[in-house]
Design a protein around this motif. Structure first.
Motif, PDB file in Angstrom:
ATOM      1  N   LYS A 150       0.856  -1.256   0.036  1.00  0.00           N
ATOM      2  CA  LYS A 150       0.137   0.036   0.077  1.00  0.00           C
ATOM      3  C   LYS A 150       0.819   1.308   0.026  1.00  0.00           C
ATOM      4  O   LYS A 150       0.627   2.201  -0.874  1.00  0.00           O
ATOM      5  CB  LYS A 150      -0.946  -0.004   1.466  1.00  0.00           C
ATOM      6  CG  LYS A 150      -2.018  -1.040   1.079  1.00  0.00           C
ATOM      7  CD  LYS A 150      -2.846  -0.968   2.587  1.00  0.00           C
ATOM      8  CE  LYS A 150      -3.811  -2.165   2.622  1.00  0.00           C
ATOM      9  NZ  LYS A 150      -4.459  -2.495   3.877  1.00  0.00           N
ATOM     10  N   LYS A 151       1.784   1.397   0.924  1.00  0.00           N
ATOM     11  CA  LYS A 151       2.712   2.544   1.041  1.00  0.00           C
ATOM     12  C   LYS A 151       3.380   2.632  -0.413  1.00  0.00           C
ATOM     13  O   LYS A 151       3.740   3.720  -0.718  1.00  0.00           O
ATOM     14  CB  LYS A 151       3.776   2.424   1.908  1.00  0.00           C
ATOM     15  CG  LYS A 151       3.240   2.355   3.375  1.00  0.00           C
ATOM     16  CD  LYS A 151       4.364   1.908   4.479  1.00  0.00           C
ATOM     17  CE  LYS A 151       3.717   1.883   5.989  1.00  0.00           C
ATOM     18  NZ  LYS A 151       4.962   1.225   6.757  1.00  0.00           N
ATOM     19  N   LEU A 152       3.750   1.579  -1.053  1.00  0.00           N
ATOM     20  CA  LEU A 152       4.541   1.579  -2.380  1.00  0.00           C
ATOM     21  C   LEU A 152       3.631   1.840  -3.438  1.00  0.00           C
ATOM     22  O   LEU A 152       4.136   2.088  -4.718  1.00  0.00           O
ATOM     23  CB  LEU A 152       5.171   0.421  -2.576  1.00  0.00           C
ATOM     24  CG  LEU A 152       6.475   0.207  -1.629  1.00  0.00           C
ATOM     25  CD1 LEU A 152       6.964  -1.433  -1.898  1.00  0.00           C
ATOM     26  CD2 LEU A 152       7.736   1.247  -1.739  1.00  0.00           C
ATOM     27  N   THR A 153       2.316   2.044  -3.276  1.00  0.00           N
ATOM     28  CA  THR A 153       1.242   2.177  -4.313  1.00  0.00           C
ATOM     29  C   THR A 153       1.058   1.028  -5.067  1.00  0.00           C
ATOM     30  O   THR A 153       0.685   1.273  -6.412  1.00  0.00           O
ATOM     31  CB  THR A 153       1.265   3.584  -4.922  1.00  0.00           C
ATOM     32  OG1 THR A 153       2.471   3.769  -5.881  1.00  0.00           O
ATOM     33  CG2 THR A 153       1.108   4.655  -3.794  1.00  0.00           C
ATOM     34  N   LEU A 154       1.506  -0.128  -4.922  1.00  0.00           N
ATOM     35  CA  LEU A 154       1.155  -1.258  -5.724  1.00  0.00           C
ATOM     36  C   LEU A 154      -0.350  -1.815  -5.399  1.00  0.00           C
ATOM     37  O   LEU A 154      -0.695  -1.612  -4.414  1.00  0.00           O
ATOM     38  CB  LEU A 154       2.015  -2.306  -5.302  1.00  0.00           C
ATOM     39  CG  LEU A 154       3.792  -2.109  -5.746  1.00  0.00           C
ATOM     40  CD1 LEU A 154       4.563  -3.058  -5.265  1.00  0.00           C
ATOM     41  CD2 LEU A 154       3.757  -2.208  -7.150  1.00  0.00           C
ATOM     42  N   PRO A 155      -0.585  -2.409  -6.464  1.00  0.00           N
ATOM     43  CA  PRO A 155      -2.158  -2.696  -6.234  1.00  0.00           C
ATOM     44  C   PRO A 155      -2.127  -3.817  -5.021  1.00  0.00           C
ATOM     45  O   PRO A 155      -1.271  -4.390  -4.667  1.00  0.00           O
ATOM     46  CB  PRO A 155      -2.532  -3.527  -7.653  1.00  0.00           C
ATOM     47  CG  PRO A 155      -1.459  -3.105  -8.569  1.00  0.00           C
ATOM     48  CD  PRO A 155      -0.133  -2.670  -7.803  1.00  0.00           C
ATOM     49  N   GLU A 156      -3.560  -3.545  -4.654  1.00  0.00           N
ATOM     50  CA  GLU A 156      -3.631  -4.462  -3.328  1.00  0.00           C
ATOM     51  C   GLU A 156      -4.194  -5.921  -3.875  1.00  0.00           C
ATOM     52  O   GLU A 156      -3.861  -6.935  -2.931  1.00  0.00           O
ATOM     53  CB  GLU A 156      -4.780  -3.888  -2.510  1.00  0.00           C
ATOM     54  CG  GLU A 156      -4.698  -2.858  -1.811  1.00  0.00           C
ATOM     55  CD  GLU A 156      -5.753  -2.230  -0.905  1.00  0.00           C
ATOM     56  OE1 GLU A 156      -6.466  -3.017  -0.160  1.00  0.00           O
ATOM     57  OE2 GLU A 156      -5.845  -1.010  -0.893  1.00  0.00           O
ATOM     58  N   ASN A 157      -4.508  -5.937  -4.911  1.00  0.00           N
ATOM     59  CA  ASN A 157      -5.006  -7.358  -5.546  1.00  0.00           C
ATOM     60  C   ASN A 157      -3.789  -8.000  -6.188  1.00  0.00           C
ATOM     61  O   ASN A 157      -4.252  -8.870  -7.126  1.00  0.00           O
ATOM     62  CB  ASN A 157      -6.391  -7.168  -6.309  1.00  0.00           C
ATOM     63  CG  ASN A 157      -7.302  -6.879  -5.447  1.00  0.00           C
ATOM     64  OD1 ASN A 157      -7.423  -6.853  -4.463  1.00  0.00           O
ATOM     65  ND2 ASN A 157      -8.244  -6.225  -6.168  1.00  0.00           N
ATOM     66  N   ILE A 158      -2.871  -8.047  -5.495  1.00  0.00           N
ATOM     67  CA  ILE A 158      -1.829  -8.867  -6.006  1.00  0.00           C
ATOM     68  C   ILE A 158      -1.204 -10.025  -5.022  1.00  0.00           C
ATOM     69  O   ILE A 158      -1.327  -9.752  -3.848  1.00  0.00           O
ATOM     70  CB  ILE A 158      -0.812  -8.204  -6.411  1.00  0.00           C
ATOM     71  CG1 ILE A 158       0.175  -7.257  -5.580  1.00  0.00           C
ATOM     72  CG2 ILE A 158      -1.126  -7.427  -7.746  1.00  0.00           C
ATOM     73  CD1 ILE A 158       1.270  -6.654  -5.913  1.00  0.00           C
ATOM     74  N   VAL A 159      -0.620 -11.094  -5.206  1.00  0.00           N
ATOM     75  CA  VAL A 159       0.014 -11.933  -4.163  1.00  0.00           C
ATOM     76  C   VAL A 159       1.582 -11.801  -4.756  1.00  0.00           C
ATOM     77  O   VAL A 159       1.968 -12.343  -5.922  1.00  0.00           O
ATOM     78  CB  VAL A 159      -0.364 -13.196  -4.548  1.00  0.00           C
ATOM     79  CG1 VAL A 159       0.664 -14.196  -3.440  1.00  0.00           C
ATOM     80  CG2 VAL A 159      -1.936 -13.343  -3.742  1.00  0.00           C
ATOM     81  N   LEU A 160       2.261 -11.431  -3.701  1.00  0.00           N
ATOM     82  CA  LEU A 160       3.879 -11.111  -4.246  1.00  0.00           C
ATOM     83  C   LEU A 160       4.469 -12.514  -4.137  1.00  0.00           C
ATOM     84  O   LEU A 160       4.345 -13.246  -3.340  1.00  0.00           O
ATOM     85  CB  LEU A 160       4.362 -10.275  -3.025  1.00  0.00           C
ATOM     86  CG  LEU A 160       5.723  -9.611  -3.289  1.00  0.00           C
ATOM     87  CD1 LEU A 160       5.640  -8.625  -4.471  1.00  0.00           C
ATOM     88  CD2 LEU A 160       6.093  -8.782  -1.909  1.00  0.00           C
ATOM     89  N   LEU A 161       5.125 -12.528  -5.313  1.00  0.00           N
ATOM     90  CA  LEU A 161       6.069 -13.763  -5.521  1.00  0.00           C
ATOM     91  C   LEU A 161       7.275 -13.610  -5.038  1.00  0.00           C
ATOM     92  O   LEU A 161       7.919 -14.667  -4.166  1.00  0.00           O
ATOM     93  CB  LEU A 161       6.195 -14.265  -6.867  1.00  0.00           C
ATOM     94  CG  LEU A 161       4.837 -14.836  -7.565  1.00  0.00           C
ATOM     95  CD1 LEU A 161       4.944 -15.030  -9.203  1.00  0.00           C
ATOM     96  CD2 LEU A 161       4.324 -16.036  -6.855  1.00  0.00           C
TER      97      LEU A 161
END
Length: 170
Positions: A91-102
């Motif tokens: 969220k802080k980095l403004t990446l989408p919330e609907n992702i699963v980080l690999l």
């Protein structure tokens, strides 16, 4: 160069993820993980990758050194780092919330993720990288593969050349 063909995915493994942990993570995120991703988690709940490079058409050769495991409590302790450890950070980095980080290629500049923005199952695999060309768009996204099943065979291992293997040219 050797491409991943369903054997030898992990360079260093940890304990495998149990079914109940995987199911709780899916429930908590409101998504369904791809079958191929679950199979890898059942071998090792994250870890370093043997097949750790990928060529991305618009970006070139990239590295994904590890996959994050499932850490249901989301603590940020070094030994429990996983997909939930970074939820607030995304969220802080403004990446989408609907992702699963690999995993991160280089934190916090570039990462690989499964993108659930328009779905709850069968996500695309994407590469996010900092975009310095536009001030209001901190990260750009490139689709790496239309599915996790299509993503894993794109990963390859490139052996290191030892100096003793080089032939001098005079």
């Amino acid at each position: 160069m050797h491409y991943y063909r369903e054997k030898g995915f992990w360079d260093e493994k940890v304990l495998p993820a149990k079914n109940d942990v995987i199911e709780k993570a899916e429930y908590k995120l409101g998504v369904e993980f791809p079958k191929e991703y679950i199979e890898l988690l059942k071998e090792s709940n994250g870890g370093t990758l043997y097949f750790n490079k990928i060529h991305i058409q618009s970006y070139g050769k990239c590295r994904i050194p590890y996959f994050l495991g499932i850490d249901l409590d989301g603590t940020e302790e070094e030994d429990s780092e996983g997909i939930f450890s970074y939820r607030e950070e995304l969220k802080k980095l403004t990446l989408p919330e609907n992702i699963v980080l690999l995993g991160w290629e280089t934190y916090p500049h570039s990462c690989f993720a499964m993108d659930y923005t328009n779905c709850t199952e069968k996500p695309t695999v994407v590469y996010f990288y900092e975009d310095y060309s536009e001030a209001d768009v901190p990260y750009s996204k490139t689709i790496v593969a239309s599915s996790f099943k299509d993503f894993s065979p794109l990963l390859f291992h490139q052996p290191y050349l030892r100096p003793s293997q080089l032939e001098p040219s005079y």
